[in-house]
Design a protein around this motif. Structure first.
Motif, PDB file in Angstrom:
ATOM      1  N   ARG A   3      -6.956 -12.365  -4.256  1.00  0.00           N
ATOM      2  CA  ARG A   3      -5.635 -12.664  -3.706  1.00  0.00           C
ATOM      3  C   ARG A   3      -4.561 -12.157  -4.669  1.00  0.00           C
ATOM      4  O   ARG A   3      -4.802 -12.055  -5.874  1.00  0.00           O
ATOM      5  N   ASN A  26       4.072  -4.244  -5.247  1.00  0.00           N
ATOM      6  CA  ASN A  26       2.995  -5.129  -4.788  1.00  0.00           C
ATOM      7  C   ASN A  26       2.708  -4.935  -3.302  1.00  0.00           C
ATOM      8  O   ASN A  26       1.544  -4.940  -2.887  1.00  0.00           O
ATOM      9  N   SER A  60      -0.890  -3.639  -1.812  1.00  0.00           N
ATOM     10  CA  SER A  60      -1.605  -4.300  -0.729  1.00  0.00           C
ATOM     11  C   SER A  60      -1.924  -3.320   0.399  1.00  0.00           C
ATOM     12  O   SER A  60      -3.036  -3.317   0.945  1.00  0.00           O
ATOM     13  N   ASN A  88      -5.566  -2.191   1.701  1.00  0.00           N
ATOM     14  CA  ASN A  88      -5.925  -2.261   3.122  1.00  0.00           C
ATOM     15  C   ASN A  88      -6.428  -0.923   3.630  1.00  0.00           C
ATOM     16  O   ASN A  88      -7.451  -0.843   4.332  1.00  0.00           O
ATOM     17  N   HIS A 133      -8.652  -8.464   0.883  1.00  0.00           N
ATOM     18  CA  HIS A 133      -7.834  -9.263  -0.024  1.00  0.00           C
ATOM     19  C   HIS A 133      -6.786  -9.999   0.803  1.00  0.00           C
ATOM     20  O   HIS A 133      -6.611  -9.722   1.999  1.00  0.00           O
ATOM     21  N   PHE A 191      -2.569 -11.043   0.578  1.00  0.00           N
ATOM     22  CA  PHE A 191      -1.307 -10.867  -0.123  1.00  0.00           C
ATOM     23  C   PHE A 191      -0.296 -11.821   0.483  1.00  0.00           C
ATOM     24  O   PHE A 191      -0.115 -11.861   1.703  1.00  0.00           O
TER      25      PHE A 191
END
Length: 265
Positions: A206, A219, A223, A227, A233, A235
């Motif tokens: 995470r 950030n 992410s 993906n 994960h 976010f």
């Protein structure tokens, strides 16, 4: 073992539940300090959460700027399982080491991966070879947690990063130190995505960032990159900036995340 010398505080002179360590590592030829909270628990084989600090910081910051122990004790009253919080220095070079194996031969990756684990297991009775380890960090420490968690996925049961630096270039927002200082021994060492792609199996992952943080855009981009690469994960975006009040609040998300992993064991 790469530990040359090891000093441990006397419990009768330190605050309740806190143990302080100084570890002289042959990987860096430096002394490193570590704060360990919940260190005197009578339980056995407790899981360990590494909390890594950002630039300018040191081992004491998570507790004495971020109140990590206050968050932990509040959650314990609400039913959180026991953990040991291990808060290491990054190594004390310049404004920060990036937790990297540097081109100058000082290996701050090995300090965290090898020496820290060995020192804590040796000195803290409630931690053993059976203990499960988790890794978390903020800012530069978030970069370290993501990188080390992906590079050594078998070492950790979960990875969490707050307001993470996502590349060495991000550090220019916080320090005037020449970027070359952070040059890894092998250039690709300092990149995140190759380690995530290389990992055969990643632990749960995470990351979060405040929407007013100067690192929010990077950030979001990280992410999306994860993906696009099929890296599972979560976010989360929250209100807040690059500040200790944000990290104090959202450490709760990390500890609850790790706790859920423990409950699934």
């Amino acid at each position: 073992m790469a530990i040359l010398r090891l000093e441990q505080s006397d419990n009768q002179y330190t605050p309740e539940k806190l143990t302080l360590l100084t570890v002289h590592s042959s990987h860096t030829s430096r002394r490193h300090s570590v704060s360990v909270y919940n260190a005197q628990s009578t339980s056995k084989d407790l899981p360990v959460v590494i909390l890594m600090h950002g630039v300018y910081g040191d081992h004491w910051c998570w507790m004495h700027l971020g109140g990590a122990h206050v968050v932990y004790e509040r959650l314990r009253q609400q039913g959180l399982n026991e953990f040991v919080l291990v808060m290491p220095s990054d190594g004390g070079i310049g404004d920060g080491s990036g937790y990297l194996p540097l081109a100058n031969g000082e290996d701050y990756d090995a300090w965290v991966t090898d020496d820290l684990r060995a020192a804590v297991t040796k000195t803290i009775d409630c931690v053993s070879a059976k203990s499960r380890w988790y890794i978390c960090g903020l800012s530069m420490g978030g970069f370290g947690a993501l990188r080390l968690g992906a590079k050594y996925p078998d070492n950790y049961r979960g990875i969490s990063a707050h307001s993470s630096v996502t590349s060495i270039a991000d550090l220019k927002l916080f320090t005037d130190v020449d970027e070359k200082l952070f040059t890894a021994k092998v250039l690709a060492e300092s990149e995140l995505l190759p380690w995530f792609i290389k990992a055969q199996s990643l632990p749960p992952l995470r990351l979060d960032c405040g929407m007013q943080d100067e690192l929010y855009g990077s950030n979001l981009a990280l992410s999306k990159t994860l993906n696009d690469a099929g890296i599972k994960h979560s976010f989360e975006a929250f209100s807040g900036g690059h500040e200790w009040s944000y990290w104090h609040q959202h450490l709760e998300d990390t500890l609850n995340f790790f706790n859920q992993i423990e409950l699934g064991q």
